[in-house]
Design an enzyme around this catalytic site. Structure first.
Site, PDB file in Angstrom:
ATOM      1  N   ASP A 122       0.842  -1.210   0.000  1.00 41.01           N
ATOM      2  CA  ASP A 122       0.000   0.000   0.000  1.00 41.01           C
ATOM      3  C   ASP A 122       0.872   1.252   0.000  1.00 41.01           C
ATOM      4  O   ASP A 122       0.961   1.971   0.992  1.00 41.01           O
ATOM      5  CB  ASP A 122      -0.952  -0.035   1.203  1.00 41.01           C
ATOM      6  CG  ASP A 122      -2.087   0.969   1.064  1.00 41.01           C
ATOM      7  OD1 ASP A 122      -2.236   1.568  -0.024  1.00 41.01           O
ATOM      8  OD2 ASP A 122      -2.828   1.152   2.058  1.00 41.01           O
ATOM      9  N   GLY A 213      -9.678   9.038   6.325  1.00 41.14           N
ATOM     10  CA  GLY A 213      -9.205  10.344   5.884  1.00 41.14           C
ATOM     11  C   GLY A 213      -7.770  10.629   6.274  1.00 41.14           C
ATOM     12  O   GLY A 213      -7.147  11.545   5.759  1.00 41.14           O
ATOM     13  N   SER A 215      -5.558   8.223   5.907  1.00 40.82           N
ATOM     14  CA  SER A 215      -4.790   7.326   5.049  1.00 40.82           C
ATOM     15  C   SER A 215      -3.811   8.076   4.176  1.00 40.82           C
ATOM     16  O   SER A 215      -4.092   9.188   3.709  1.00 40.82           O
ATOM     17  CB  SER A 215      -5.719   6.520   4.151  1.00 40.82           C
ATOM     18  OG  SER A 215      -6.186   5.405   4.833  1.00 40.82           O
TER      19      SER A 215
HETATM   20  N1  ARG Z   1      -8.270   3.458   5.344  1.00 42.74           N
HETATM   21  C1  ARG Z   1      -8.360   4.689   6.066  1.00 42.74           C
HETATM   22  C2  ARG Z   1      -8.299   5.855   5.087  1.00 42.74           C
HETATM   23  O1  ARG Z   1      -8.488   5.640   3.900  1.00 42.74           O
HETATM   24  C3  ARG Z   1      -7.406   4.738   7.215  1.00 42.74           C
HETATM   25  C4  ARG Z   1      -7.852   3.855   8.285  1.00 42.74           C
HETATM   26  C5  ARG Z   1      -6.933   3.781   9.421  1.00 42.74           C
HETATM   27  N2  ARG Z   1      -7.626   3.039  10.414  1.00 42.74           N
HETATM   28  C6  ARG Z   1      -7.162   2.789  11.627  1.00 42.74           C
HETATM   29  N3  ARG Z   1      -7.925   2.178  12.476  1.00 42.74           N
HETATM   30  N4  ARG Z   1      -5.969   3.182  11.959  1.00 42.74           N
HETATM   31  O2  ARG Z   1      -8.244   6.997   5.468  1.00 42.74           O
END
Ligand code: ARG
Length: 260
Positions: A122, A213, A215
């Protein structure tokens, strides 16, 4: 936009979540999770933190400036994006701000083996049309694998939601979380956790985490970019740490992109 990019993750970890459902006591213990658990900060304090936005400058992911024209982010942030659909904004503390430097993107490199955040790889590198006049972050070398030793303090940053299913923070937020051992993270996520490509961070009791958000944004260890916010089961839940791209594994790929 965020929901689209994260929709697959819930399903992907559903099996792991179901396996431990009896341990997690959903919703009854859910509390407001202020980044969940951090404090507000500014783009001047963390000049390498970039907003990844759509063409109308609506932030949907984070990124890290590693050279004047290169930004490291998550591959899952670039799903369905093109060089014309994305902008990178530096020097902007607030999501609704209009200041800072806005750049178009001339190239999007996504790891060629990327399929889904829970499958690893990723990582993406964006090439900017306009140089960012901000201090860059250095990033780990492929040999720096000891930085992830369990219990090491890591800093997370972003404009993401301040609770699971909550709304995004208008102001940049930051928090620190301890790294988690691979064996412990495997206990949480089963085979969705791929130790070669991922590293977990968070408190056993939850409460502090990245969220939707955030990410693509940085996980900093010792002031050096060591991870990329990637996925997790909910946010800040006890027993479910955040999962970050293990950047040592992809450091040479990033260097190749910076030099290209
Ligand atoms: N996939 C999420 C995004 O697109 C980030 C998630 C992170 N989650 C966590 N539990 N740390 O923003």
């Amino acid at each position: 936009m965020r929901a689209k990019k994260t929709a697959a993750l819930g399903a992907a970890v559903a099996a792991a979540a179901a396996a431990t459902a009896l341990l997690s006591a959903p919703s009854a213990v859910a509390a407001p999770n202020p980044i969940v658990g951090g404090t507000t900060t500014t783009a001047s304090a963390y000049p390498y933190v970039m907003q990844i936005t759509d063409s109308s400058q609506n932030q949907f992911c984070g990124g890290t400036l590693v050279s004047a024209t290169k930004v490291v982010t998550a591959a899952h942030c670039m799903v369905d994006e093109t060089t014309s659909s994305v902008r990178v904004v530096g020097g902007r503390t607030y999501r609704n701000g209009t200041n800072g430097t806005v750049s178009r993107v001339t190239d999007i490199w996504v790891h060629p083996d990327y399929t889904d955040a829970t499958e690893g790889n990723d990582v993406a590198v964006l090439t900017l049309a306009t140089s960012m006049p901000y201090t860059t972050a250095s990033y780990v070398d492929s040999s720096d694998t000891s930085v992830y030793a369990a219990g090491t303090t890591a800093r997370i940053l972003g404009w993401g939601t301040t609770s699971s299913n909550g709304s995004s923070s208008n102001q940049l937020r930051t928090a620190t979380v301890p790294t988690v051992s691979n064996s412990s993270c495997s206990s949480s996520y089963g085979s969705s956790f791929i130790a070669s490509d991922m590293v977990c961070a968070g408190y056993t009791s939850g409460g502090v985490d990245t969220c939707q958000g955030d990410s693509g944004g940085p996980l900093m260890i010792g002031g050096v970019l060591a991870g990329i916010t990637s996925w997790g089961e909910g946010c800040a839940q006890a027993g479910y740490p955040g999962v970050y791209t293990r950047l040592t594994t992809f450091s040479d790929d990033v260097t190749e992109q910076i030099e290209s």
